[in-house]
Each structure stands twice: as structure tokens, then as C-alpha cells.
Design a protein around this motif. Sequence first.
Motif, short mmCIF file in Angstrom:
data_model
loop_
_atom_site.label_atom_id
_atom_site.label_comp_id
_atom_site.label_asym_id
_atom_site.label_seq_id
_atom_site.Cartn_x
_atom_site.Cartn_y
_atom_site.Cartn_z
N LYS A 1 0.82 -1.21 0.00
CA LYS A 1 0.00 0.00 0.00
C LYS A 1 0.85 1.27 0.00
N SER A 2 2.10 1.15 0.45
CA SER A 2 2.98 2.33 0.48
C SER A 2 3.62 2.62 -0.87
N ILE A 3 3.44 1.72 -1.82
CA ILE A 3 4.05 1.87 -3.15
C ILE A 3 3.06 2.57 -4.09
N LYS A 4 3.58 3.52 -4.87
CA LYS A 4 2.75 4.23 -5.84
C LYS A 4 2.24 3.27 -6.91
N VAL A 5 1.10 3.61 -7.50
CA VAL A 5 0.45 2.74 -8.48
C VAL A 5 1.38 2.43 -9.66
N GLU B 1 4.82 -1.70 -12.31
CA GLU B 1 6.16 -2.16 -12.68
C GLU B 1 6.48 -3.48 -11.96
N LEU B 2 6.16 -3.54 -10.68
CA LEU B 2 6.38 -4.76 -9.91
C LEU B 2 5.58 -5.93 -10.48
N ALA B 3 4.33 -5.67 -10.82
CA ALA B 3 3.49 -6.71 -11.42
C ALA B 3 4.09 -7.19 -12.73
N HIS B 4 4.54 -6.26 -13.54
CA HIS B 4 5.15 -6.61 -14.82
C HIS B 4 6.39 -7.49 -14.61
N ASN B 5 7.17 -7.19 -13.57
CA ASN B 5 8.37 -7.98 -13.26
C ASN B 5 8.04 -9.44 -12.95
N PHE B 6 6.81 -9.69 -12.48
CA PHE B 6 6.40 -11.04 -12.14
C PHE B 6 5.40 -11.60 -13.14
N SER B 7 5.38 -11.03 -14.33
CA SER B 7 4.50 -11.48 -15.41
C SER B 7 3.03 -11.48 -15.02
N ILE B 8 2.66 -10.49 -14.21
CA ILE B 8 1.27 -10.29 -13.83
C ILE B 8 0.75 -9.12 -14.63
N LYS B 9 -0.41 -9.29 -15.26
CA LYS B 9 -0.97 -8.20 -16.06
C LYS B 9 -1.36 -7.05 -15.12
N PRO B 10 -0.69 -5.90 -15.29
CA PRO B 10 -0.97 -4.77 -14.39
C PRO B 10 -2.24 -4.03 -14.78
N LYS B 11 -3.37 -4.55 -14.34
CA LYS B 11 -4.63 -3.90 -14.67
C LYS B 11 -5.40 -3.61 -13.39
N GLY B 12 -6.26 -2.62 -13.46
CA GLY B 12 -7.06 -2.25 -12.31
C GLY B 12 -6.39 -1.17 -11.48
N ASN B 13 -7.02 -0.88 -10.35
CA ASN B 13 -6.49 0.16 -9.45
C ASN B 13 -5.48 -0.46 -8.47
N ALA B 14 -5.02 0.35 -7.54
CA ALA B 14 -4.00 -0.11 -6.60
C ALA B 14 -4.48 -1.33 -5.80
N SER B 15 -5.72 -1.30 -5.35
CA SER B 15 -6.24 -2.43 -4.57
C SER B 15 -6.23 -3.73 -5.37
N ASP B 16 -6.61 -3.63 -6.64
CA ASP B 16 -6.60 -4.82 -7.50
C ASP B 16 -5.18 -5.36 -7.68
N LEU B 17 -4.23 -4.44 -7.87
CA LEU B 17 -2.84 -4.86 -8.05
C LEU B 17 -2.31 -5.51 -6.77
N ILE B 18 -2.65 -4.93 -5.63
CA ILE B 18 -2.17 -5.49 -4.36
C ILE B 18 -2.71 -6.90 -4.16
N LYS B 19 -3.97 -7.11 -4.52
CA LYS B 19 -4.55 -8.46 -4.41
C LYS B 19 -3.79 -9.46 -5.26
N GLN B 20 -3.31 -9.01 -6.41
CA GLN B 20 -2.56 -9.90 -7.30
C GLN B 20 -1.13 -10.11 -6.81
N LEU B 21 -0.57 -9.10 -6.13
CA LEU B 21 0.83 -9.16 -5.71
C LEU B 21 1.05 -9.71 -4.31
N ILE B 22 0.00 -9.88 -3.55
CA ILE B 22 0.11 -10.24 -2.13
C ILE B 22 0.79 -11.58 -1.91
#
Length: 76
Positions: free
Chosen positions: A14-18, A23-44
Motif C-alpha cells: 500500500k505504500s508503493i505508488k500505483v 512495474e512490480l506486477a510486470h516484473n512477475f509477469s502479472i498483467k498490471p490492470k485495475g487500481n491499486a487495490s486490484d494490483l495489491i490483491k494480485q501481488l500479495i
Amino acid sequence: MLVSKKELLNLKLKSIKVDSLKELAHNFSIKPKGNASDLIKQLINIPQSRIDLFIKKKYKNQVEERQKLISDSELV
């Protein structure tokens, strides 16, 4: 520990900018879509050590950019 590891990881993410979350999602081959909450759910579920390395790298880059803006002669 006052908070669980997952809660701590959630706080860190949550402390990381969208843009950086994307970028973090892309590094892990996760499609970076949605808002910050959606991304956090994918990256958790990414290992905390990998997220810590990403945060440290981003912080180091910020420090280096700031150092470029300040010359030694301006510090005197």
C-alpha cells in the motif's frame, strides 16, 4: 509480532505508488490492470523478500536522483 506477515506485506504494498505497483506486477509477469487495490490483491502472494528488494531498489534510485540535483559546492 503485532501483525501477521500478510498484513505487513499488505502495508508495504500500500505504500508503493500505483505506477511502481504496475512495474512490480510486470516484473512477475502479472498483467498490471485495475487500481491499486486490484494490483495489491494480485501481488500479495509474491515472496516478501522479492518485494523488499524492489522497494530498496526504488529507494536507492530516488536517493541517487536527489544526489544528482545537489552538488558538493552547494552543500558548503
